[in-house]
Design a protein around this motif. Structure first.
Motif, PDB file in Angstrom:
ATOM      1  N   GLU A  14      15.194  16.780  19.954  1.00 29.54           N
ATOM      2  CA  GLU A  14      14.961  18.280  19.297  1.00 29.54           C
ATOM      3  C   GLU A  14      15.572  18.369  17.967  1.00 29.54           C
ATOM      4  O   GLU A  14      17.003  17.971  17.651  1.00 29.54           O
ATOM      5  N   ILE A  15      14.942  18.840  16.962  1.00 28.98           N
ATOM      6  CA  ILE A  15      15.732  19.348  15.600  1.00 28.98           C
ATOM      7  C   ILE A  15      15.379  20.357  14.972  1.00 28.98           C
ATOM      8  O   ILE A  15      14.433  21.114  15.305  1.00 28.98           O
ATOM      9  N   ARG A  16      16.166  20.992  14.317  1.00 30.71           N
ATOM     10  CA  ARG A  16      15.886  22.214  13.527  1.00 30.71           C
ATOM     11  C   ARG A  16      16.358  21.536  11.958  1.00 30.71           C
ATOM     12  O   ARG A  16      17.220  21.278  11.780  1.00 30.71           O
ATOM     13  N   ILE A  18      16.814  22.961   8.212  1.00 23.72           N
ATOM     14  CA  ILE A  18      17.192  24.337   7.676  1.00 23.72           C
ATOM     15  C   ILE A  18      17.397  24.011   6.191  1.00 23.72           C
ATOM     16  O   ILE A  18      17.935  22.952   5.571  1.00 23.72           O
ATOM     17  N   GLU A  23      15.852  28.463   8.686  1.00 22.97           N
ATOM     18  CA  GLU A  23      15.358  27.601   9.325  1.00 22.97           C
ATOM     19  C   GLU A  23      13.795  27.329   9.088  1.00 22.97           C
ATOM     20  O   GLU A  23      13.120  28.348   9.053  1.00 22.97           O
ATOM     21  N   GLU A  25      11.954  24.606  10.284  1.00 19.80           N
ATOM     22  CA  GLU A  25      11.170  24.150  11.340  1.00 19.80           C
ATOM     23  C   GLU A  25      11.972  23.869  12.506  1.00 19.80           C
ATOM     24  O   GLU A  25      13.224  23.627  12.322  1.00 19.80           O
ATOM     25  N   HIS A  26      11.500  23.957  13.690  1.00 17.70           N
ATOM     26  CA  HIS A  26      11.997  23.763  15.162  1.00 17.70           C
ATOM     27  C   HIS A  26      11.115  22.748  15.716  1.00 17.70           C
ATOM     28  O   HIS A  26       9.718  23.164  15.944  1.00 17.70           O
ATOM     29  N   TYR A  27      11.579  21.728  16.147  1.00 18.39           N
ATOM     30  CA  TYR A  27      10.712  20.675  16.283  1.00 18.39           C
ATOM     31  C   TYR A  27      11.274  19.965  17.866  1.00 18.39           C
ATOM     32  O   TYR A  27      12.616  19.723  17.894  1.00 18.39           O
ATOM     33  N   ARG A  28      10.511  19.955  18.722  1.00 17.06           N
ATOM     34  CA  ARG A  28      10.869  19.164  19.957  1.00 17.06           C
ATOM     35  C   ARG A  28       9.833  18.376  20.518  1.00 17.06           C
ATOM     36  O   ARG A  28       8.555  18.873  20.534  1.00 17.06           O
ATOM     37  N   THR A  97      24.126  16.006  13.213  1.00 20.45           N
ATOM     38  CA  THR A  97      23.826  16.678  12.135  1.00 20.45           C
ATOM     39  C   THR A  97      23.831  15.803  10.753  1.00 20.45           C
ATOM     40  O   THR A  97      24.513  14.953  10.564  1.00 20.45           O
ATOM     41  N   THR A 138      19.813  19.549  12.194  1.00 21.11           N
ATOM     42  CA  THR A 138      20.729  19.485  13.295  1.00 21.11           C
ATOM     43  C   THR A 138      19.799  19.227  14.279  1.00 21.11           C
ATOM     44  O   THR A 138      18.542  19.523  14.393  1.00 21.11           O
ATOM     45  N   GLY A 139      20.569  18.563  15.364  1.00 21.85           N
ATOM     46  CA  GLY A 139      19.523  18.107  16.458  1.00 21.85           C
ATOM     47  C   GLY A 139      20.395  18.008  17.689  1.00 21.85           C
ATOM     48  O   GLY A 139      21.623  17.634  17.607  1.00 21.85           O
TER      49      GLY A 139
END
Length: 145
Positions: A14-16, A18, A23, A25-28, A97, A138-139
């Motif tokens: 999982e990452i964000r 920024i 933000e 993208e939020h990817y999981r 990070t 970050t993730g």
């Protein structure tokens, strides 16, 4: 005896992403655990696990999907993980990070968890992130046993 599919070794990545404090993208997604990870774990429980603990996050430029026999990342940038927690029984969650001043100029397409001796433990590919000095990633990467 039959085992459920959730009884296998697997990971959740999982990452964000920024950019300039926002933000993008939020990817999981699930990820592949490498064959070398199984060997690292066997050595750890057998007492011959020197260098086989996960200590680093890496990013690279190869967008080809992972295979169990992958050994490394292409054009790798790596650094220590920020920490490790244990959110549930049989889980280890590695936080990381990639800061604004790190890996700039890379077209990041792959991520990897690395043991202290460089063994590739897990690998995930995804769409490109054009890393620049105003982008932070970050993730967490949770390995489930």
């Amino acid at each position: 005896m039959n085992f459920k599919d959730d009884a296998r070794l697997r990971g959740v990545f999982e990452i964000r992403v920024i950019k300039a404090g926002r933000e993008l993208e939020h990817y999981r997604d699930d990820n592949m655990i490498m064959s070398s990870a199984r060997d690292a774990l066997a050595r750890l429980i057998g007492g011959a696990g020197s260098g086989k603990t996960v200590t680093k996050i890496g990013v690279g430029t190869n967008g080809n999907g992972p295979t169990p026999n992958d050994k490394g990342l292409t054009g790798a940038y790596s650094k220590p993980v920020s920490g490790c927690t244990y959110p549930a029984t049989g889980e280890a969650c590695f936080a990381f990070t990639i800061g604004a001043g790190e890996a700039n100029g890379k077209s990041i397409r792959e991520f990897g968890l690395l043991c202290s001796d460089g063994t590739l433990f897990a690998r995930k590919t995804r769409g490109v992130i054009e890393k620049a000095d105003d982008i932070e990633i970050t993730g967490t990467w949770t390995i489930k046993f």
